[in-house]
Design an enzyme around this catalytic site. Structure first.
Site, mmCIF file in Angstrom:
data_model
loop_
_atom_site.group_PDB
_atom_site.id
_atom_site.type_symbol
_atom_site.label_atom_id
_atom_site.label_comp_id
_atom_site.label_asym_id
_atom_site.label_seq_id
_atom_site.Cartn_x
_atom_site.Cartn_y
_atom_site.Cartn_z
ATOM 1 N N TYR A 196 -1.531 -0.492 10.871
ATOM 2 C CA TYR A 196 -1.755 -1.099 9.551
ATOM 3 C C TYR A 196 -0.589 -0.752 8.614
ATOM 4 O O TYR A 196 0.005 -1.630 7.976
ATOM 5 C CB TYR A 196 -3.086 -0.613 8.967
ATOM 6 C CG TYR A 196 -3.204 -0.816 7.478
ATOM 7 C CD1 TYR A 196 -3.358 -2.094 6.947
ATOM 8 C CD2 TYR A 196 -3.133 0.267 6.595
ATOM 9 C CE1 TYR A 196 -3.440 -2.278 5.573
ATOM 10 C CE2 TYR A 196 -3.211 0.088 5.231
ATOM 11 C CZ TYR A 196 -3.370 -1.187 4.722
ATOM 12 O OH TYR A 196 -3.429 -1.377 3.366
ATOM 13 N N SER A 212 0.844 -1.200 0.000
ATOM 14 C CA SER A 212 0.000 0.000 0.000
ATOM 15 C C SER A 212 0.874 1.243 0.000
ATOM 16 O O SER A 212 1.998 1.234 0.536
ATOM 17 C CB SER A 212 -0.860 -0.028 1.271
ATOM 18 O OG SER A 212 -1.413 1.234 1.520
ATOM 19 N N LYS A 245 2.540 -3.164 6.789
ATOM 20 C CA LYS A 245 2.919 -3.210 5.365
ATOM 21 C C LYS A 245 4.417 -2.916 5.199
ATOM 22 O O LYS A 245 5.108 -3.570 4.415
ATOM 23 C CB LYS A 245 2.079 -2.217 4.543
ATOM 24 C CG LYS A 245 0.614 -2.610 4.418
ATOM 25 C CD LYS A 245 0.403 -3.857 3.553
ATOM 26 C CE LYS A 245 -1.031 -4.313 3.532
ATOM 27 N NZ LYS A 245 -1.265 -5.616 2.918
HETATM 28 C C1 UD1 Z 1 -5.517 3.203 3.259
HETATM 29 C C2 UD1 Z 1 -4.399 3.163 2.233
HETATM 30 C C3 UD1 Z 1 -4.836 2.347 1.009
HETATM 31 C C4 UD1 Z 1 -5.366 0.979 1.426
HETATM 32 C C5 UD1 Z 1 -6.495 1.185 2.421
HETATM 33 C C6 UD1 Z 1 -7.018 -0.127 2.957
HETATM 34 C C7 UD1 Z 1 -3.354 5.311 2.563
HETATM 35 C C8 UD1 Z 1 -3.081 6.667 2.038
HETATM 36 N N1 UD1 Z 1 -4.083 4.512 1.821
HETATM 37 O O1 UD1 Z 1 -6.581 3.916 2.709
HETATM 38 O O2 UD1 Z 1 -3.701 2.162 0.181
HETATM 39 O O3 UD1 Z 1 -5.844 0.302 0.304
HETATM 40 O O4 UD1 Z 1 -5.986 1.899 3.555
HETATM 41 O O5 UD1 Z 1 -8.079 0.111 3.833
HETATM 42 O O6 UD1 Z 1 -2.866 4.945 3.618
HETATM 43 N N2 UD1 Z 1 -12.981 8.882 5.385
HETATM 44 C C9 UD1 Z 1 -14.010 9.684 5.854
HETATM 45 N N3 UD1 Z 1 -15.118 9.071 6.333
HETATM 46 C C10 UD1 Z 1 -15.272 7.711 6.377
HETATM 47 C C11 UD1 Z 1 -14.216 6.886 5.890
HETATM 48 C C12 UD1 Z 1 -13.075 7.521 5.419
HETATM 49 O O7 UD1 Z 1 -13.912 10.900 5.836
HETATM 50 O O8 UD1 Z 1 -16.299 7.214 6.848
HETATM 51 C C13 UD1 Z 1 -11.772 9.528 4.838
HETATM 52 C C14 UD1 Z 1 -10.483 9.109 5.544
HETATM 53 O O9 UD1 Z 1 -10.253 9.907 6.665
HETATM 54 C C15 UD1 Z 1 -9.485 9.306 4.415
HETATM 55 C C16 UD1 Z 1 -10.269 9.013 3.139
HETATM 56 O O10 UD1 Z 1 -11.635 9.120 3.500
HETATM 57 O O11 UD1 Z 1 -9.090 10.655 4.377
HETATM 58 C C17 UD1 Z 1 -10.012 7.597 2.605
HETATM 59 O O12 UD1 Z 1 -10.167 6.691 3.666
HETATM 60 P P1 UD1 Z 1 -10.258 5.113 3.440
HETATM 61 O O13 UD1 Z 1 -11.203 4.819 2.345
HETATM 62 O O14 UD1 Z 1 -10.493 4.483 4.766
HETATM 63 O O15 UD1 Z 1 -8.846 4.729 2.882
HETATM 64 P P2 UD1 Z 1 -7.353 5.064 3.460
HETATM 65 O O16 UD1 Z 1 -7.310 4.868 4.919
HETATM 66 O O17 UD1 Z 1 -6.893 6.357 2.883
#
Ligand code: UD1
Length: 368
Positions: free
Chosen positions: A166, A141, A170
């Site tokens: 997490y 990731s 990785k």
């Molecule tokens: C991370 C990894 C990605 C991996 C994934 C697995 C990073 C940059 N990316 O994704 O490579 O495949 O984990 O789970 O580390 N958010 C909200 N509300 C919500 C859920 C999420 O605002 O209910 C926001 C989060 O704060 C974040 C963005 O949406 O800013 C994306 O979040 P998410 O979809 O959980 O993925 P990452 O944690 O970025």
């Protein structure tokens, strides 16, 4: 290809390359299994169903006309995996997806992440040596970069401190693989650093369907749009970004799955000397608020949301420089963000239709 003809071809092709996919019923795993089957590989899946569902096999079969072999095994269970591999000789490569993967959850419950993600990695590397399986594709990731100083990030961007357990698993797995492959010249590997995979197969037969409340953004958006969740919480609007919300590089899951085929062929063709690393992303950054807007535009459906505090473990902003994968793997993303979001929505609607018709069927049976 017509179903029966496809099955006939499948039955009588003895020289297909056999690929083991761990976590093959999960989100990215299942999409990769479809691409593998459609590229002519024989696929064997192990999955412990901890964040997936046995029905995914039916979706894979609907798309490909082939039902891959499946066993319910936890791949950190060395003894069970050893037994399984003794029964399945001749595997050419392992694509290792099986892992816990939620950033926020890993901050709250770090130990299962370390036990599961690192335990299974060590077990698999040991078993690859015992069972003479020469090739590994590892599901890594962009989280390994931590909060990088410069965007976009390429594969030479320095690896900073992981922002979450997490992310740390990785980083540690990448180090373990590097050490194991450096010490053993018969093993080759490719580390694929995914940015943020989203969307679903265009058939809508498979997609992202986490067990319980979704941790990731797009499943939460589609479930909110569908009325299953009341409101989406946007985690943090005080980041140092143009609209204050986090920026990610959202990549279509089928595009991502196809990169695995390119990586696998490169390994099987003997083009990898020991270990190679590739970023898999689009090269474009999108904020959380932009993503919600794009979803609403693409589908015409509103997503109620509210601002919420930052989520522990989140990186502020990251997007990829995917040029190495473009050049060496001859791979690039094809599907637009709008079409990708629409595919996620179509998958959600298909899933609800299926559940509703199952309920109707059940009510009909209990009335008759
Ligand atoms: C991370 C990894 C990605 C991996 C994934 C697995 C990073 C940059 N990316 O994704 O490579 O495949 O984990 O789970 O580390 N958010 C909200 N509300 C919500 C859920 C999420 O605002 O209910 C926001 C989060 O704060 C974040 C963005 O949406 O800013 C994306 O979040 P998410 O979809 O959980 O993925 P990452 O944690 O970025």
């Amino acid at each position: 290809m017509a179903g029966r003809f496809r099955k006939f071809i499948d039955k009588f092709s003895f020289n297909k390359e056999k690929i083991l996919v761990t976590g093959g019923l999960g989100y990215i795993g299942s999409h990769t299994v479809v691409e593998l089957i459609q590229s002519g590989f024989e696929v064997i899946i192990v999955d412990n169903l901890s964040n997936s569902n046995i029905d995914v096999i039916k979706g894979i079969e609907k798309i490909t006309d082939i039902k891959p072999k499946f066993e319910n095994i936890d791949c950190s269970d060395y003894v069970a995996m050893d037994k399984f591999l003794s029964k399945n000789e001749g595997i050419q490569a392992i694509i290792h997806f099986a892992a816990l993967k939620a950033v926020g959850d890993s901050v709250k419950r770090p130990l299962p992440y370390y036990r599961n993600n690192i335990g299974s990695m060590i077990a698999l590397l040991e078993l690859m040596q015992t069972h003479k399986i020469p090739n590994l594709v590892f599901s890594s990731s962009c989280t390994v970069y931590g909060q990088a100083d410069k965007m976009p990030v390429n594969e030479n961007t320095p690896i900073k401190l992981a922002q979450s357990p997490y992310g740390n698993t990785k980083q540690i797995c990448e180090e373990i693989i590097t050490d194991a492959l450096t010490a053993n010249s018969t093993l080759k590997g490719i580390l694929l650093r995914y940015f943020n995979p989203i969307g679903a197969h265009p058939s809508a037969y498979i997609g992202e369907n986490p067990n319980g409340v979704p941790e990731n953004l797009v499943p939460y958006i589609v479930q909110t749009a569908a009325g299953i969740r009341e409101k989406l919480s946007v985690f943090g609007n005080d980041y140092n970004t143009p609209d204050g919300t986090c920026i990610r590089d959202y990549i279509n899951v089928v595009d991502l799955a196809q990169a695995h085929i390119a990586a696998l062929k490169r390994l099987i063709d003997g083009k990898v000397e020991s270990i190679e690393v590739f970023n898999l992303g689009t090269g474009e950054g999108t904020s959380v608020l932009e993503l919600i807007n794009k979803f609403e535009q693409a589908t015409g459906v509103k997503v109620p949301y509210e601002m919420a505090p930052r989520r522990a473990g989140d990186i502020e902003a990251i997007w990829a420089d995917p040029q190495r994968a473009n050049k060496i793997l001859k791979w690039k993303t094809e599907v637009s963000l709008e079409d990708t979001l629409l595919s996620a929505w179509n998958w959600q609607r298909y899933t609800m239709d299926k559940e509703n018709s199952a309920k109707r069927h059940f009510n009909f049976l209990s009335m008759s």
